[in-house]
Design an enzyme around this catalytic site. Structure first.
Site, PDB file in Angstrom:
ATOM      1  N   TYR A  48     -37.665 -30.748 -18.636  1.00  0.00           N
ATOM      2  CA  TYR A  48     -38.575 -31.201 -19.596  1.00  0.00           C
ATOM      3  C   TYR A  48     -37.968 -32.489 -20.151  1.00  0.00           C
ATOM      4  O   TYR A  48     -36.780 -32.687 -20.527  1.00  0.00           O
ATOM      5  CB  TYR A  48     -38.802 -30.123 -20.407  1.00  0.00           C
ATOM      6  N   ASP A  89     -43.439 -35.187 -21.579  1.00  0.00           N
ATOM      7  CA  ASP A  89     -44.633 -35.113 -22.708  1.00  0.00           C
ATOM      8  C   ASP A  89     -45.263 -36.653 -22.910  1.00  0.00           C
ATOM      9  O   ASP A  89     -44.960 -37.578 -23.156  1.00  0.00           O
ATOM     10  CB  ASP A  89     -43.920 -34.841 -24.091  1.00  0.00           C
ATOM     11  N   HIS A 116     -48.203 -33.801 -19.397  1.00  0.00           N
ATOM     12  CA  HIS A 116     -49.163 -33.160 -20.267  1.00  0.00           C
ATOM     13  C   HIS A 116     -49.482 -33.866 -21.457  1.00  0.00           C
ATOM     14  O   HIS A 116     -49.044 -34.867 -21.833  1.00  0.00           O
ATOM     15  CB  HIS A 116     -48.529 -31.744 -20.983  1.00  0.00           C
ATOM     16  N   ASN A 213     -43.547 -22.818 -25.570  1.00  0.00           N
ATOM     17  CA  ASN A 213     -42.433 -23.707 -25.912  1.00  0.00           C
ATOM     18  C   ASN A 213     -41.650 -22.984 -26.747  1.00  0.00           C
ATOM     19  O   ASN A 213     -41.874 -22.422 -27.974  1.00  0.00           O
ATOM     20  CB  ASN A 213     -43.273 -24.512 -26.676  1.00  0.00           C
TER      21      ASN A 213
END
Length: 298
Positions: A48, A89, A116, A213
């Site tokens: 991530y 992100d 996202h 998350n």
């Protein structure tokens, strides 16, 4: 040597396959290009790329101050160093629908497997802080539609994040998630959920993968992977964890240096030079050009 051996489309297909499997996909946050090498070596499903981490590395709070250029550059630097899928992100898409479309193109070009886009007002703030504001439903839907329409590689995962649970409650979150799926979202990131029961309610509300998350110091306790899998979560991220671990160690080392005048007492806990070179794949560079690798020590 130098970079990944797989193509972005191959990594996107792998990401989609993982999300469609019955196995919880575990993505630690890669805060440097080198850290993603460790994440891959340890056997995780992906990495991530956190907006909060990118902001922190620039010495900025996570309130929408980073730019698309900065995010795309870091996403590329990390994505090119691993065969793992990366999820980045993209905050609010850096503007309204036309800006969102360009954001998708830039991040596609950076080689990410997914991104996202959230429904906070711009500028946004950390999803686990109080005082958030979200846009109306139509604006949230337009952002996701713009992202989906802009996608050139249909394997790229477009994930919709909603922060509305912390503003209007769980029912509003499930309603918003349904609307975002109808707009074309491939997956849902319900931010700042408080309990496992809330994740279960989100799982029941939508038929696409959902993300948990597990950030430290957030709105919920740190649920285990088994607990999350049991309520139907498909993907879990640990976004800031490695940065926090690293900076905790850095601070302790600096304190020791001030107190003792040496870091000799910290050496045992350090990564060795040999291990660093192993991660860097220094030997492969040596095979390419034997004149540049001469280190044989510890």
């Amino acid at each position: 040597m130098l970079s990944t051996t797989s193509t972005p489309t191959e990594r996107r297909r792998a990401f989609r396959a993982g999300l469609a499997s019955s196995t919880l996909q575990i993505l630690p946050g890669a805060f440097t290009p080198l850290s993603v090498r460790l994440i891959q070596e340890k056997g995780f499903h992906g990495a991530y790329i956190s907006g909060a981490v990118m902001a922190a590395e620039l010495g900025l709070p996570d309130i929408g101050l980073t730019t698309l250029t900065e995010v795309a550059q870091r996403a590329h630097q990390i994505s090119r160093m691993s065969d793992l899928p990366t999820l980045v992100d993209a905050d609010t898409g850096f503007g309204e629908p036309m800006n969102v479309a360009r954001t998708v193109h830039e991040l596609e070009d950076a080689g990410v497997a997914g991104l996202h886009i959230e429904d906070q007002v711009n500028p946004k703030r950390c999803g686990h802080l109080d005082g958030k504001q979200v846009v109306d439903g139509q604006t949230a839907v337009q952002r996701i539609k713009a992202a989906v329409d802009a996608r050139r590689d249909d394997q790229l995962v477009i994930m919709a994040r909603t922060d509305i649970r912390g503003v209007e409650g769980l029912d509003a979150a499930t309603d918003r998630a349904k609307a975002l799926v109808d707009a074309g979202a491939d997956a849902i990131f319900p931010e700042a959920m408080g309990t496992l029961e809330e994740f279960a309610a989100m799982r029941a509300a939508v038929d696409v993968p959902i993300l948990a998350n597990m950030t430290e110091f957030g709105k919920s306790r740190l649920f285990t992977h088994a607990e999350l899998a049991d309520v139907g979560v498909d993907l879990v991220i640990h976004p800031v964890s490695l940065l926090r671990i690293a900076f905790g160690a850095i601070e302790r080392g600096l304190d020791a240096l001030l107190e003792t005048g040496t870091l000799d007492g910290e050496v045992e806990g350090m990564q060795t030079r040999g291990r660093l070179y192993e991660l860097l794949d220094y030997e492969a560079y040596n095979s390419f050009d034997s004149s540049i690798f001469t280190y044989t020590g510890r």
